[in-house]
Design a protein around this motif. Structure first.
Motif, PDB file in Angstrom:
ATOM      1  N   GLU A 160       0.830  -1.214   0.000  1.00 26.72           N
ATOM      2  CA  GLU A 160       0.000   0.000   0.000  1.00 26.72           C
ATOM      3  C   GLU A 160       0.862   1.260   0.000  1.00 26.72           C
ATOM      4  OE1 GLU A 160      -3.095  -0.136  -0.509  1.00 26.72           O
ATOM      5  OE2 GLU A 160      -3.379  -2.295  -0.237  1.00 26.72           O
ATOM      6  N   LYS A 161       2.017   1.218   0.678  1.00 27.76           N
ATOM      7  CA  LYS A 161       2.907   2.377   0.696  1.00 27.76           C
ATOM      8  C   LYS A 161       3.427   2.672  -0.703  1.00 27.76           C
ATOM      9  CE  LYS A 161       7.194   4.119   2.777  1.00 27.76           C
ATOM     10  NZ  LYS A 161       8.322   3.813   3.688  1.00 27.76           N
ATOM     11  N   ALA A 164       0.674   4.278  -2.739  1.00 25.29           N
ATOM     12  CA  ALA A 164       0.479   5.702  -2.443  1.00 25.29           C
ATOM     13  C   ALA A 164       1.562   6.561  -3.102  1.00 25.29           C
ATOM     14  CB  ALA A 164       0.481   5.914  -0.928  1.00 25.29           C
ATOM     15  N   VAL A 167       0.635   7.408  -6.853  1.00 30.52           N
ATOM     16  CA  VAL A 167      -0.658   8.003  -7.207  1.00 30.52           C
ATOM     17  C   VAL A 167      -0.494   9.236  -8.078  1.00 30.52           C
ATOM     18  CG1 VAL A 167      -2.675   9.193  -6.276  1.00 30.52           C
ATOM     19  CG2 VAL A 167      -1.917   7.054  -5.251  1.00 30.52           C
TER      20      VAL A 167
END
Length: 231
Positions: A160-161, A164, A167
């Motif tokens: 998930e890091k 992010a 993005v």
């Protein structure tokens, strides 16, 4: 087609009759008992007493399937001997003929264990992996008109890091109408490099020549260029 009860040579014999086989143009000699060795297998069904069998012009019983790796299948049925070469190919044949004991034994061998238990189980944890491969090939082929090379931009995020961190870049690329194939995130130990190795392996397995490199000018840990060579 003739039934197995028809050949006169079989009538009344207590011994397992000899069978001449033509497997996709490869010739083998065995016995009916060997072919029926594993109840429930496709071979046992093909050569059951109620089955109909096709013959070639020489009277050999014909199996309309490639016969290159039928020999190791026959050796296993005769003696329980496991193959020492061409393990993946024999594994596929064991699956085709539904010889479950051989399938299970081969799945314990390093070549099949690594592919079926390690690599494929990892890829099942990567969302949309197969679909992304197909998209990469479609994009590459669309760019191949009158060109020697075509390139596909790929974004790979492990967690998930990572997701992010990409993005903003993905939004800019979308605004510029740049096509990006995005893999991940996934919940498994293998790293981004391992995922890239899998992508290269599976695209090359389809017959394409492809190379992978970090994309200069974009976050180097996440964006890669896959270059397809056409001629």
């Amino acid at each position: 087609a003739i039934s197995w009860a028809a050949p006169a040579a079989y009538g009344g014999s207590q011994e397992s009759p000899v069978v001449e086989l033509n497997v996709g143009g490869e010739f083998y000699t065995t016995t009916l008992g060997t072919l029926r060795k594993i109840p429930g297998s496709k071979l046992a069904e093909m050569f059951s007493s109620s089955a109909k069998a096709c013959t070639d012009a020489e009277g050999r019983f014909f199996i309309d399937h490639p016969g290159t790796y039928f020999g190791p299948i026959l050796e296993y049925l005769r003696s329980g001997q496991l193959p020492r070469q061409h393990i993946p190919e024999v594994y596929r044949e064991a699956q085709y003929y539904e010889i479950e004991p051989l399938v299970k034994l081969l799945e314990d061998m390093p070549q099949i264990f690594g592919e079926q238990v390690a690599r494929k189980q990892f890829l099942l944890r990567v969302p949309g992996y197969s679909e992304n491969l197909q998209l990469m090939v479609r994009l590459a082929r669309a760019e191949a008109v009158a060109a020697r090379y075509s390139e596909v931009l790929v974004c790979v995020v492990h967690n998930e890091k990572d997701d992010a961190n990409c993005v903003d870049t993905l939004r800019l690329l979308e605004a510029d109408k740049r096509s990006v194939v995005k893999f991940g995130p996934w919940k498994a130990a293998p790293t981004i490099d391992h995922l890239l190795d899998c992508v290269k392996m599976d695209i090359k397995a389809q017959g394409y020549q492809v190379q992978c490199s970090k994309h200069l000018g974009l976050p180097a840990n996440y964006f890669y260029t896959f270059c397809f060579t056409w001629w």
